[in-house]
Write an enzyme that holds these catalytic residues in place. Structure first.
Site, short mmCIF file in Angstrom:
data_model
loop_
_atom_site.label_atom_id
_atom_site.label_comp_id
_atom_site.label_asym_id
_atom_site.label_seq_id
_atom_site.Cartn_x
_atom_site.Cartn_y
_atom_site.Cartn_z
N SER A 298 0.91 -1.14 0.14
CA SER A 298 0.17 -0.12 0.01
C SER A 298 1.00 1.11 -0.12
O SER A 298 2.05 1.29 0.58
CB SER A 298 -0.98 0.06 1.26
OG SER A 298 -1.75 1.15 1.25
N TYR B 201 -1.82 -0.69 10.39
CA TYR B 201 -1.89 -0.90 8.91
C TYR B 201 -0.75 -0.63 8.42
O TYR B 201 -0.14 -1.62 7.45
CB TYR B 201 -3.13 -0.25 8.33
CG TYR B 201 -3.20 -0.36 7.02
CD1 TYR B 201 -3.64 -1.74 6.54
CD2 TYR B 201 -3.05 0.57 6.12
CE1 TYR B 201 -3.78 -1.92 5.12
CE2 TYR B 201 -3.05 0.29 4.60
CZ TYR B 201 -3.55 -1.07 4.26
OH TYR B 201 -3.68 -1.27 2.92
#
Length: 182
Positions: A137, A150
């Protein structure tokens, strides 16, 4: 991609499902894994069942990920690409202490990739070819408030993939990391 066999985790929606559609359009066979079997079966119907196989798969369970890869080899004779796509994105300030979410995030986002590699690597080494595609990501590159866990999980995917690349290059195995944005 014509004739290639691609295993995709997290294939029931989003990037996983769209990747499956594009790959089948280009002539690949796909083996789709995710927790939501009903969505996998619908996707398989849409794609043409001769082009794909589905298996309920929770990537936090190493045996289930191995079974997914084994299905590819049983059904189509080999595996050419392992797409480690399954992921969760819990977002909350650390002070909220959502420790259960932290654990799930690390189990899915990090261990899920580890188990995908563990399942496919023996096949890739034996055939002296293959490709790992792991989804990180932009959060693996830049962290913001509420995304510490995350971001850490996706940074782990990047670093693990770089180590993997260095180790498997002599076997003709490729690695790719994709860092999409929201």
């Amino acid at each position: 991609m014509r004739g290639k066999v691609v295993v995709i985790t997290g294939a029931s929606s989003g990037l996983g499902a769209e990747s499956a559609r594009a790959l089948v359009k280009d002539g690949a066979k796909v083996v789709l894994g995710a927790r939501r079997r009903d969505r996998l079966e619908q996707l398989a119907q849409d794609l043409g069942e001769a082009q794909c196989a589905v298996l309920s798969c929770d990537v936090t369970d190493r045996a289930q990920v191995k079974a997914l890869v084994d299905l590819a080899v049983q059904r189509f004779g080999r595996i050419d690409v392992m797409v480690n796509n399954a992921g969760v994105m819990p977002l909350a300030p650390l002070e909220m202490l959502r420790t259960d979410e932290w654990g799930e995030c690390l189990d899915v986002n990090v261990k899920g990739v580890l188990w995908g590699v563990a399942a496919a690597l023996p096949h890739f080494k034996a055939q002296k070819s293959g490709q790992f595609v792991s989804v990180a990501s932009v959060a693996a590159h830049v962290v913001g408030p509420g995304s510490a866990v995350y971001s850490a999980s996706k940074a782990a995917v990047r670093m693990f993939s770089e180590g993997l690349r260095q180790e498997v290059k002599p076997y003709g195995i490729r690695t790719t990391v994709i860092s999409p944005g929201a």
